[in-house]
Every structure is written in C-alpha cells, then in structure tokens.
Design an enzyme around this catalytic site. Structure first.
Site, PDB file in Angstrom:
ATOM      1  N   ASP A   8      -0.104  -1.273   6.771  1.00 40.54           N
ATOM      2  CA  ASP A   8      -1.470  -1.740   6.587  1.00 40.54           C
ATOM      3  C   ASP A   8      -1.696  -2.999   7.939  1.00 40.54           C
ATOM      4  O   ASP A   8      -0.796  -3.955   7.926  1.00 40.54           O
ATOM      5  CB  ASP A   8      -1.661  -2.528   5.412  1.00 40.54           C
ATOM      6  CG  ASP A   8      -2.612  -1.706   4.252  1.00 40.54           C
ATOM      7  OD1 ASP A   8      -3.343  -0.798   4.923  1.00 40.54           O
ATOM      8  OD2 ASP A   8      -2.404  -1.821   3.103  1.00 40.54           O
ATOM      9  N   GLU A  57      -9.084  -1.004   6.915  1.00 39.94           N
ATOM     10  CA  GLU A  57     -10.277  -1.052   6.151  1.00 39.94           C
ATOM     11  C   GLU A  57     -11.640  -0.931   6.965  1.00 39.94           C
ATOM     12  O   GLU A  57     -11.597  -1.810   7.759  1.00 39.94           O
ATOM     13  CB  GLU A  57     -10.079  -2.096   5.045  1.00 39.94           C
ATOM     14  CG  GLU A  57      -8.966  -2.060   4.131  1.00 39.94           C
ATOM     15  CD  GLU A  57      -8.824  -3.240   3.146  1.00 39.94           C
ATOM     16  OE1 GLU A  57      -9.831  -4.027   2.947  1.00 39.94           O
ATOM     17  OE2 GLU A  57      -7.792  -3.299   2.371  1.00 39.94           O
ATOM     18  N   GLU A  60     -10.729   4.321  -2.086  1.00 42.81           N
ATOM     19  CA  GLU A  60     -10.195   3.397  -3.108  1.00 42.81           C
ATOM     20  C   GLU A  60     -11.486   3.150  -4.010  1.00 42.81           C
ATOM     21  O   GLU A  60     -12.642   2.832  -3.554  1.00 42.81           O
ATOM     22  CB  GLU A  60      -9.528   2.203  -2.810  1.00 42.81           C
ATOM     23  CG  GLU A  60      -9.139   1.225  -4.032  1.00 42.81           C
ATOM     24  CD  GLU A  60      -8.113   0.203  -3.313  1.00 42.81           C
ATOM     25  OE1 GLU A  60      -7.741   0.124  -2.447  1.00 42.81           O
ATOM     26  OE2 GLU A  60      -7.874  -0.541  -4.424  1.00 42.81           O
ATOM     27  N   ASP A  80      -0.647  -3.830   2.163  1.00 36.39           N
ATOM     28  CA  ASP A  80      -0.915  -5.317   2.141  1.00 36.39           C
ATOM     29  C   ASP A  80      -1.007  -5.962   0.572  1.00 36.39           C
ATOM     30  O   ASP A  80      -1.080  -7.121   0.275  1.00 36.39           O
ATOM     31  CB  ASP A  80      -1.956  -5.922   2.843  1.00 36.39           C
ATOM     32  CG  ASP A  80      -3.370  -5.388   2.537  1.00 36.39           C
ATOM     33  OD1 ASP A  80      -3.549  -4.436   1.921  1.00 36.39           O
ATOM     34  OD2 ASP A  80      -4.356  -5.807   3.201  1.00 36.39           O
ATOM     35  N   SER A  81      -1.142  -4.683  -0.253  1.00 38.59           N
ATOM     36  CA  SER A  81      -1.113  -5.177  -1.771  1.00 38.59           C
ATOM     37  C   SER A  81       0.114  -5.895  -2.046  1.00 38.59           C
ATOM     38  O   SER A  81       0.511  -6.574  -3.210  1.00 38.59           O
ATOM     39  CB  SER A  81      -0.899  -3.768  -2.567  1.00 38.59           C
ATOM     40  OG  SER A  81      -0.110  -2.815  -2.023  1.00 38.59           O
ATOM     41  N   LYS A  98      -3.015   1.277   8.952  1.00 33.26           N
ATOM     42  CA  LYS A  98      -4.063   1.718   8.154  1.00 33.26           C
ATOM     43  C   LYS A  98      -4.987   0.464   8.158  1.00 33.26           C
ATOM     44  O   LYS A  98      -4.509  -0.552   8.149  1.00 33.26           O
ATOM     45  CB  LYS A  98      -3.676   1.801   6.663  1.00 33.26           C
ATOM     46  CG  LYS A  98      -4.945   2.157   5.515  1.00 33.26           C
ATOM     47  CD  LYS A  98      -4.699   2.577   4.262  1.00 33.26           C
ATOM     48  CE  LYS A  98      -4.012   1.772   3.523  1.00 33.26           C
ATOM     49  NZ  LYS A  98      -4.917   0.354   3.107  1.00 33.26           N
TER      50      LYS A  98
HETATM   51  O1  KIV Z   1      -2.434  -2.049   0.082  1.00 30.98           O
HETATM   52  C1  KIV Z   1      -2.373  -1.197  -0.649  1.00 30.98           C
HETATM   53  O2  KIV Z   1      -1.336  -0.818  -1.388  1.00 30.98           O
HETATM   54  C2  KIV Z   1      -3.169  -0.019  -0.214  1.00 30.98           C
HETATM   55  C3  KIV Z   1      -3.306   0.881  -1.374  1.00 30.98           C
HETATM   56  C4  KIV Z   1      -3.757   0.459  -2.524  1.00 30.98           C
HETATM   57  C5  KIV Z   1      -3.984   2.163  -0.899  1.00 30.98           C
HETATM   58  O3  KIV Z   1      -4.089  -0.040   0.556  1.00 30.98           O
END
Ligand code: KIV
Length: 278
Positions: free
Chosen positions: A97, A128, A195, A58-59, A126
């Site tokens: 994510d 958090e 992270e 989600d970056s 993924k």
């Molecule tokens: O969203 C993302 O790119 C991430 C990485 C920084 C691990 O979660």
C-alpha cells in the site's frame, strides 16, 4: 527466538513469482485470494496457505501499530514491513500500500515513493481513489510499476467520508464508483480492490471492468476476496467488521500460552535442566 528461517540462503533458488499478467488473466475465473501480511510470520502463513496475492496493507497502522486509522502510517513503516514480508521470498505477488500523502503531492514524489516500495520487495503498489488519481496512477505505471486500485470505503478518506461508512448506497454515488472503476482500469490498473460497498454496486463494477475486482465487504460478485490476516486468525483485538470471518482465536491461545509459562516460572517449573546450558 523462532527456529524457522526467514531469509533464504544465497544458494536457495527463489521460487518463480506469480506475475501481474497471471493475476489479470484470472478475471472471471477461479476467485482470487488475497490476504494481508505485515511481517515474516504472517507472510509464512500466507505462503503456506497458497494464497494468490499478499497485501502489505496500511491497515497495519490499525492492526499492529495501534492507531485509530491508517493516516499515521508512514513510508518508513511501509518500507520496513514490506521488506519483512519480502524476506520470506513469497512466490506470490506482493502488493504494498502507498500510505496517505505518499501519492498526493505530485507525480514525481509518487513515483519516487512507489519505487521505494518496489526496492523493499513489492511487485506492485496499491493506491486509493478514482478519477482524481489518474495523473499519479499513469506516472507510476510509466515507471513500469504495476498498480492495484482501491475504491469504495477508502480508509485514507476517513475524515472526508465522515467515518468508516459503506459507500455507494445512493445511485449518484454508485454511478461515480462505476465511472471511477472504468477510468482507473482503462488507465492500466491490473486489479481493483472494492471495499465496503453494496453487493449490487460491486457486481455492476465487476461487470463493467476488464480487470479483476477483489472485494472486502463488497459481497459475492467480485472476482476475488481479500481479508486482513489478523481478522481471519483472531488476533484482531477490537471488534471485527461484519464481513470478517474468523477461523481461529490466536489472541486467546497466545494469552493462555503466556499465562501457562508465567505460572511455570512462578512455580519454579521453568526452566528445566533441558532448558539450561550446563
Ligand atoms: O490496508 C489494507 O489492509 C487494505 C485492505 C483492507 C484491502 O487496503
């Protein structure tokens, strides 16, 4: 338009996908390599490089959509970008994510959202957080969807953390991180992203859990490393964090290429006869 094909024809056999058990078995072995990809070109680069895992992070909200944080990324964004990556048919496991609020409103809703990401082509999701996410984590795993954990500087908690700050410097915080990592690995996460935490804390977690840890700004002791594609190739725009090692300057190259084309147009050198339909 790019000449390279994104979509495999129906007759093209799909490459054998690297599965979750193979990733889990890499604990303590050759370091795992994970890179983000948000679209077909970045996915093709990850495939060509032979990384172990592709993360549709989600970056993307900050890196390609221009937001200040990841909180505005929607399920629709994640489904669209995961689909774009999956259409390149990577042999790598694609991890998508779960965006903010997609797993904070009960297990039923979280499973439905995780299933949408799998429908878009992800082989795992993924999310958090630690102990407080155990209920949704178990529900998603019960739906047979593999889950990667993410602890430490968790960007979706930017407001709660008071900014993008290294986590776990205080002994009590470090202890909680270790407890969270043990709890989510015991619940069935197949790997954990660590992270923005001190190297010593990452080492302690890596020692304490039976699944691979994949670090970003977490030092050298992790079982693998992940970086954002745009940071590696120099397409970041903004100042890269301390841990991001840049291997190219595609932003400068792209600017030069477009400037050269603009000069050719203005100098009436573009298009040539060869670039014209007669
Ligand atoms: O969203 C993302 O790119 C991430 C990485 C920084 C691990 O979660």
């Amino acid at each position: 338009m790019s000449s390279s094909k994104v979509q495999a024809s129906p007759s093209t056999p799909k490459p054998q996908q690297v599965g979750v058990p193979a990733i889990r078995d890499r604990k303590g072995g050759e370091p795992l390599v994970m890179v983000t990809a948000y679209d077909a070109p970045s996915a093709r680069a990850a495939i060509a490089a032979g990384v172990d895992l592709i993360l549709v992070g989600d970056s993307l909200g900050m890196v390609v959509l221009g937001y200040d944080d990841t909180l505005k990324v929607t399920m629709e964004d994640m489904v669209s970008h995961t689909s774009a990556v999956a259409r390149t048919t990577p042999p790598q496991l694609v991890v998508a994510d779960m965006p903010w609020t997609s797993y904070h409103q009960g297990a039923f809703n979280a499973v439905a959202n995780a299933a949408r990401l799998v429908g878009a082509g992800a082989g795992a999701v993924k999310l958090e957080g630690g102990t407080k996410r155990l209920e949704v984590l178990r529900a998603i795993l019960d739906a047979e969807i593999p889950v990667m954990g993410h602890l430490g500087l968790t960007p979706q908690s930017v407001h709660a953390m008071g900014g993008f700050r290294v986590q776990g410097r205080r002994p009590d915080q470090a202890k909680l991180l270790v407890e969270d990592a043990i709890a989510i690995s015991e619940s069935g996460c197949f790997a954990i992203v660590l992270e923005g935490i001190p190297e010593g804390v990452a080492a302690e977690i890596t020692e304490a859990v039976p699944v691979p840890t994949i670090g970003i700004g977490a030092g050298r002791a992790c079982d693998g490393q992940v970086l954002v594609f745009h940071d590696i190739v120099g397409l970041g725009g903004t100042r890269a964090p301390r841990f991001a090692r840049r291997y190219g300057d595609l932003e400068a190259l792209a600017g030069q290429a477009v400037a050269q084309w603009a000069a050719d147009v203005r100098g009436e050198r573009y298009p040539s006869a060869n670039e014209t339909y007669l």
